[in-house]
Design a protein around this motif. Structure first.
Motif, PDB file in Angstrom:
ATOM      1  N   PHE B  22      -1.599  -0.198  -3.405  1.00  0.00           N
ATOM      2  CA  PHE B  22      -0.701   0.795  -2.811  1.00  0.00           C
ATOM      3  C   PHE B  22      -1.428   1.573  -1.726  1.00  0.00           C
ATOM      4  O   PHE B  22      -2.658   1.584  -1.656  1.00  0.00           O
ATOM      5  CB  PHE B  22      -0.196   1.767  -3.900  1.00  0.00           C
ATOM      6  CG  PHE B  22      -1.242   2.763  -4.323  1.00  0.00           C
ATOM      7  CD1 PHE B  22      -2.233   2.414  -5.224  1.00  0.00           C
ATOM      8  CD2 PHE B  22      -1.261   4.058  -3.777  1.00  0.00           C
ATOM      9  CE1 PHE B  22      -3.222   3.337  -5.599  1.00  0.00           C
ATOM     10  CE2 PHE B  22      -2.235   4.973  -4.150  1.00  0.00           C
ATOM     11  CZ  PHE B  22      -3.217   4.611  -5.059  1.00  0.00           C
ATOM     12  N   THR B  24      -0.812   5.459   0.647  1.00  0.00           N
ATOM     13  CA  THR B  24      -0.016   6.662   0.907  1.00  0.00           C
ATOM     14  C   THR B  24      -0.342   7.077   2.336  1.00  0.00           C
ATOM     15  O   THR B  24      -1.263   6.506   2.952  1.00  0.00           O
ATOM     16  CB  THR B  24      -0.397   7.809  -0.051  1.00  0.00           C
ATOM     17  OG1 THR B  24      -1.708   8.274   0.287  1.00  0.00           O
ATOM     18  CG2 THR B  24      -0.387   7.352  -1.507  1.00  0.00           C
ATOM     19  N   ARG B  34       0.027   0.749 -12.778  1.00  0.00           N
ATOM     20  CA  ARG B  34       1.308   1.431 -12.968  1.00  0.00           C
ATOM     21  C   ARG B  34       1.455   1.873 -14.416  1.00  0.00           C
ATOM     22  O   ARG B  34       1.262   1.078 -15.346  1.00  0.00           O
ATOM     23  CB  ARG B  34       2.455   0.502 -12.594  1.00  0.00           C
ATOM     24  CG  ARG B  34       3.794   1.178 -12.828  1.00  0.00           C
ATOM     25  CD  ARG B  34       4.854   0.783 -11.885  1.00  0.00           C
ATOM     26  NE  ARG B  34       6.101   1.483 -12.200  1.00  0.00           N
ATOM     27  CZ  ARG B  34       7.276   1.148 -11.708  1.00  0.00           C
ATOM     28  NH1 ARG B  34       7.372   0.136 -10.859  1.00  0.00           N
ATOM     29  NH2 ARG B  34       8.355   1.819 -12.043  1.00  0.00           N
ATOM     30  N   VAL B  39       1.670   5.837 -10.414  1.00  0.00           N
ATOM     31  CA  VAL B  39       0.619   4.890 -10.023  1.00  0.00           C
ATOM     32  C   VAL B  39      -0.704   5.644 -10.079  1.00  0.00           C
ATOM     33  O   VAL B  39      -0.829   6.726  -9.495  1.00  0.00           O
ATOM     34  CB  VAL B  39       0.848   4.356  -8.596  1.00  0.00           C
ATOM     35  CG1 VAL B  39      -0.268   3.392  -8.204  1.00  0.00           C
ATOM     36  CG2 VAL B  39       2.200   3.687  -8.486  1.00  0.00           C
ATOM     37  N   VAL B  90       5.544   6.582  -8.169  1.00  0.00           N
ATOM     38  CA  VAL B  90       5.664   5.226  -7.610  1.00  0.00           C
ATOM     39  C   VAL B  90       6.607   5.222  -6.407  1.00  0.00           C
ATOM     40  O   VAL B  90       6.427   4.431  -5.469  1.00  0.00           O
ATOM     41  CB  VAL B  90       6.091   4.202  -8.684  1.00  0.00           C
ATOM     42  CG1 VAL B  90       7.523   4.444  -9.160  1.00  0.00           C
ATOM     43  CG2 VAL B  90       5.904   2.783  -8.190  1.00  0.00           C
ATOM     44  N   VAL B  93       4.734   5.954  -2.887  1.00  0.00           N
ATOM     45  CA  VAL B  93       3.668   5.114  -2.331  1.00  0.00           C
ATOM     46  C   VAL B  93       4.281   3.878  -1.673  1.00  0.00           C
ATOM     47  O   VAL B  93       5.426   3.513  -1.945  1.00  0.00           O
ATOM     48  CB  VAL B  93       2.650   4.667  -3.409  1.00  0.00           C
ATOM     49  CG1 VAL B  93       2.062   5.883  -4.129  1.00  0.00           C
ATOM     50  CG2 VAL B  93       3.275   3.688  -4.391  1.00  0.00           C
ATOM     51  N   THR B  94       3.502   3.261  -0.807  1.00  0.00           N
ATOM     52  CA  THR B  94       3.869   1.969  -0.233  1.00  0.00           C
ATOM     53  C   THR B  94       3.105   0.883  -0.976  1.00  0.00           C
ATOM     54  O   THR B  94       1.889   0.994  -1.145  1.00  0.00           O
ATOM     55  CB  THR B  94       3.496   1.932   1.267  1.00  0.00           C
ATOM     56  OG1 THR B  94       4.191   2.988   1.922  1.00  0.00           O
ATOM     57  CG2 THR B  94       3.871   0.593   1.898  1.00  0.00           C
ATOM     58  N   LEU B  95       3.826  -0.117  -1.436  1.00  0.00           N
ATOM     59  CA  LEU B  95       3.166  -1.220  -2.142  1.00  0.00           C
ATOM     60  C   LEU B  95       2.819  -2.341  -1.172  1.00  0.00           C
ATOM     61  O   LEU B  95       3.507  -2.544  -0.165  1.00  0.00           O
ATOM     62  CB  LEU B  95       4.072  -1.733  -3.263  1.00  0.00           C
ATOM     63  CG  LEU B  95       4.345  -0.691  -4.364  1.00  0.00           C
ATOM     64  CD1 LEU B  95       5.416  -1.194  -5.326  1.00  0.00           C
ATOM     65  CD2 LEU B  95       3.052  -0.369  -5.109  1.00  0.00           C
TER      66      LEU B  95
END
Lengths: 391, 391
Positions: B22, B24, B34, B39, B90, B93-95
């Motif tokens: 991930f 941010t 997770r 996260v 979760v 955030v960018t996965l």
């Protein structure tokens, strides 16, 4: 300073200048260019750290204009004096796999080879499938088992079932074979969703290597329907140590054989990318075949256009190989299954009758092409020796 | 410090603890685990830089004992208080793609799927090939086009030829399909020449992800003989964002269906690696199928043993997928070509009759499995929306 002597008939003269990766006891793996019997350390000679890496990938990713510029600079450099510490005798260095392989694709672009294999694998059917003249048939292979020329090849084990056997058995391959191929290395990738037209071939492909696509014919014959070759190929694929720049192959460009029916528009080339590369296949030191690359039906530009026409991306380090190079004559066949017609017509190798590879056999595939200055440029060789199956 | 609240029915409870990558606005891509809807930043929480990298590969390469140790430490950590700065929602955030894919292999391990596809692709022949019950049939796919869940899928173009057409034409795929699969991620590789026995599966495979093996059935049908699927598959393969550790799947282990004939010795397991994973396939929000993974004929341990029995190496990041998960019932089929029987038996999706995918359609594949503490653990989802073919 050193002036590099290039023997007049060297396949590594100024028209070639192939790239590789070498190390010495005092130098970690890094990029070099081969000139005659010397290797020039490019990081030292050009003062550029992109060449101090253990693969060519970072340099290849810099793209076409950089490839042109660096080739021009190397040409100037080696025509004059090179710093002593940047020059090594090729016999004194260790060569490494020159690029990190991203995806590996193998095509099937020789009409002679595809017809021969069709007759051998499917004796009761038309040798060429209906799709064959409409698209360059290909499939993905195992990138992780691409190895450098000189790596020993351990005879693979696997499931084999002859047509007259009721069930498969497990054991060492009984029909171990080679495939003499030309491989193309993508330098500048293309993004997902953007097909590469035929005419953009040279802006993406950095150079070419020799490929031996070792093949376990008995494993392959049992496994390959319906999803294609898998373990019959994935144990090892050998490549030569020197990447011949596409820029060095301009004088080798020739039209492909006539393509009938005319390919769909995305497969049409405005300038030909057939290549007049002459192969030689030596079995235990004896040349048994001289496959002519100019006979290949599909060009590598057509292969790349096809491979990306569905939007698939290409990445720096992608390797795509031509498939076996076979000409119309028996002594132009680039696989032993064709040369010995499924093992039924042995060839004499140093006075012994041979069909498939025996333990201890060594195969050396080499090739040359016309260079821009009238000399012949060389691809070096891809060499491999067969070791017995492991315990 | 933060105590992470885990809702009682969360599929991401302490029995799961899947890994992902991930970022941010203030944090470059790095490993996280997770827990519920949070996260946890592992580099921060565990003070270990191996988790500060943009993929899980370096951690996965550390091997089985490390995977066990880190899982124990995370379990202890999240049962207590976690530093505030190491916890993110979760949704905030960018996965990213959690691992760098080395080689990608796709198997064909469901007897129901292979039989259905055989009937559809080869209506005049035995649906299962003679090799199918002797070995897990598989082939290599394109590693470079494995994309993260959520990535839009552009409808591919390519050559299609219906049986009643005289010649192929070029254009957008007319039979775009999905395949719901489970994928296995190799953490600790194996060297060239050293097969991985079935019983060593858990020492090499780090975890599992959901896979949607998007398939262009018309392109595939025209191209796939004799070397297997190529452009019909290579435009995109989607994977879920969370890698469920194999260590979390102990309670899901079940025997595979009876294998008859008995497999050759290298394919025999001393302990079963069938998995009781229940899939759900949602088409535009409506669940149209619930494929049961426990019906898969070949186990993933058998797949890995087969893939390496010829001496092929495995590498950190290798991804091998099961092939379509299909059960015996119609509403357990994991591909739309089966569910709609080649398009001849449409299904109702939100009141509309559907066969293959239309532009704008979205498919979400999810799955759960029994966890060690009696809860059900979740794989999250693999999601993708179809965009019109590019110009």
């Amino acid at each position: 300073m050193t002036t590099i002597a290039v023997p007049e008939d060297s396949p590594f003269g100024l028209a070639n200048l192939p790239y590789g990766v070498f190390s010495t006891p005092g130098t970690a793996p890094r990029a070099g260019v081969r000139v005659g019997d010397s290797v020039v350390d490019l990081a030292l000679a050009l003062g550029d750290d992109v060449f101090a890496r253990p693969t060519l990938n970072a340099f290849m990713a810099q793209g076409y204009e950089r490839w042109v510029e660096v080739r021009r600079r190397i040409t100037e450099l080696v025509a004059g004096d090179v710093p002593d510490e940047a020059v090594h005798a090729v016999g004194a260095v260790t060569l490494h796999l020159p690029f990190e392989v991203a995806d590996y694709v193998d095509f099937y672009a020789s009409e002679h080879h595809a017809s021969n294999l069709g007759r051998l694998f499917r004796p009761n059917a038309e040798p060429l499938m209906p799709n064959w003249k409409h698209l360059p048939v290909g499939y993905h292979g195992r990138a992780g088992t691409v190895v450098l020329s000189g790596t020993d090849i351990v005879r693979p084990r696997g499931q084999r079932k002859a047509p007259d056997e009721a069930a498969p058995s497990f054991g060492p391959c009984r029909r171990l074979d080679i495939e003499a191929e030309l491989g193309f290395v993508v330098g500048a990738g293309s993004p997902l969703g953007t097909p590469v037209p035929c005419d953009d071939f040279a802006r993406h492909v950095f150079g070419a290597v020799l490929v031996n696509d070792w093949s376990a014919r008995d494993i392959q014959a049992w496994e390959y329907v319906p999803l294609g070759p898998f373990l019959g190929k994935s144990f090892a694929t050998s490549v030569s140590a020197w990447v011949v720049p596409l820029l060095a192959l301009e004088a080798a460009r020739v039209p492909t054989p006539a393509q009938d029916p005319e390919p769909l528009p995305y497969l049409r080339e405005n300038a030909p990318w057939g290549l007049d590369v002459e192969f030689a296949v030596a079995w235990n030191g004896q040349v048994v075949s001289r496959p002519p690359y100019r006979e290949m039906y599909w060009s590598p530009a057509q292969m790349l256009a096809h491979m990306t026409v569905n939007g698939a991306s290409a990445r720096t380090g992608d390797l795509f190989a031509s498939g076996t190079v076979s000409g119309p004559e028996r002594d132009q066949r680039g696989a032993f299954i064709e040369l010995t017609w499924g093992g039924r017509e042995p060839v004499a190798v140093n006075g012994e009758k041979r069909t498939f590879l025996e333990d201890g056999d060594e195969v050396v595939i080499s090739a040359t092409a016309p260079g821009a200055d009238g000399t012949r440029i060389g691809f070096g060789e891809v060499r491999g020796r067969v070791l017995p199956a492991g315990s």
